[in-house]
Design an enzyme around this catalytic site. Structure first.
Site, PDB file in Angstrom:
ATOM      1  N   HIS A  83     -37.349   8.083 -47.315  1.00  0.00           N
ATOM      2  CA  HIS A  83     -37.615   8.456 -45.920  1.00  0.00           C
ATOM      3  C   HIS A  83     -36.979   7.409 -45.015  1.00  0.00           C
ATOM      4  CE1 HIS A  83     -40.752  10.131 -42.811  1.00  0.00           C
ATOM      5  NE2 HIS A  83     -39.546   9.982 -42.287  1.00  0.00           N
ATOM      6  N   GLU A 165     -32.845   8.024 -38.651  1.00  0.00           N
ATOM      7  CA  GLU A 165     -33.591   6.845 -39.095  1.00  0.00           C
ATOM      8  C   GLU A 165     -33.011   5.564 -38.505  1.00  0.00           C
ATOM      9  OE1 GLU A 165     -36.505   6.613 -41.194  1.00  0.00           O
ATOM     10  OE2 GLU A 165     -36.525   8.645 -40.381  1.00  0.00           O
ATOM     11  N   HIS A 169     -35.472   3.823 -35.789  1.00  0.00           N
ATOM     12  CA  HIS A 169     -36.193   2.711 -36.405  1.00  0.00           C
ATOM     13  C   HIS A 169     -35.399   1.407 -36.486  1.00  0.00           C
ATOM     14  CE1 HIS A 169     -39.503   5.357 -37.409  1.00  0.00           C
ATOM     15  NE2 HIS A 169     -38.666   6.203 -37.991  1.00  0.00           N
TER      16      HIS A 169
END
Length: 307
Positions: A83, A165, A169
């Protein structure tokens, strides 16, 4: 609003900034005594060497299909998939899309930097896949091949997930900063292009963290394997992963009664930069949402969805 140019148009502009690195851009972290993130009792001296959002999560999916099997996108046998690698603040809150000059997510979620209506809008990236050509440019074929096998998206091309991602993040880890809005440039003039360096550095860090957590193997060693006929007790799964990893992870389930296992998040503090992979396991700070009284289903992959 930032211009929706392609990466290779944007990056030379950023490169000229790092060519004039500030005198304060000296971030040789080997010369800085490493401290565990979230455990410091004084102000972090160099945020390029210790993340300010230092509760580091290594997160994985258990999907049973990709939705793009007809295009050759299948899941790896005997393995969970990646993930991401997430930075939370030490109180469990977190930032997102912290550097809009490095926004390459074609479908930002949430669509503001705070996730609330009063946040700064996150412009959708319209420049397509930038990660695959970037890794090819620098000969990172092994990294790219690993990502193509183990970092899988569901219902969209893998690169869209990778860029989501990174944008959401990675840009909130201070150790990957490149000088946006007064932040230090952690890469300085040593590199031709700090943004390219930060992307490759993050992707490498994600893989380095993930291989430390072989969820499938840990569960299988204790007789917990995917099944369409046998359910498991959530405590049994959690105990196995806690004993193997050294910290109690978060387990995520979905469905009306939260009985279908789909995610695991491993929590840690980072000794120095997350890039270095020195992560100390800690117990989850978010309570597992799986059903505690009914069987948990760890389903087999759909036929044709696994290579």
């Amino acid at each position: 609003m930032f211009s929706k140019k392609t990466l290779f148009t944007v990056l030379p502009v950023l490169a000229s900034t790092s060519a004039n690195a500030w005198a304060s851009d000296n971030h040789t972290c080997a010369l800085t005594k490493p401290i565990y993130s979230c455990e410091n009792t004084t102000t972090i001296v160099d945020t390029c060497c210790t993340p300010t959002q230092g509760l580091v999560l290594v997160t994985q999916f258990w999907d049973t299909y990709t939705g793009l099997e007809s295009e050759g996108s299948v899941l790896p046998k005997d393995s969970w998939t990646i993930h991401g690698l997430w930075p939370d603040r030490c109180d469990g809150s977190y930032g997102q899309y912290c550097d809009l000059s490095r926004q390459y997510d074609p479908s930002p979620s949430p669509n503001t930097t705070t996730g609330k209506p009063d946040g700064t809008p996150v412009p959708a990236w319209e420049g397509g896949n930038i990660i695959t050509p970037l890794l090819q440019k620098y000969g990172k074929y092994d990294l790219l091949a690993y990502m193509e096998n183990y970092w899988k998206s569901q219902g969209s091309p893998d690169w869209t997930f990778w860029q989501h991602e990174f944008s959401k993040h990675a840009t909130c880890f201070s150790t990957y900063d490149v000088g946006f809005e007064g932040a230090p440039d952690c890469y300085g003039s040593l590199y031709q292009n700090s943004t390219e360096a930060s992307i490759i550095d993050f992707l490498d860090s994600v893989i380095k963290a993930q291989v430390k957590y072989p969820t499938y193997a840990w569960l299988a060693a204790e007789g917990i394997t995917p099944s369409n006929s046998t359910g498991y007790d959530v405590k049994q799964i959690q105990d196995v992963l806690t004993n193997a990893s050294g910290g109690e992870p978060y387990l995520g389930c979905y469905g009306p009664t939260k009985q279908i296992l789909s995610e695991v998040w491993y929590y840690s503090h980072s000794l120095g930069r997350p890039q270095d992979g020195n992560l100390k396991p800690i117990d989850q700070t978010t309570k597992t949402n799986c059903n505690a009284t009914q069987p948990i289903w760890y389903y087999e992959r759909a036929q044709g969805s696994e290579y």
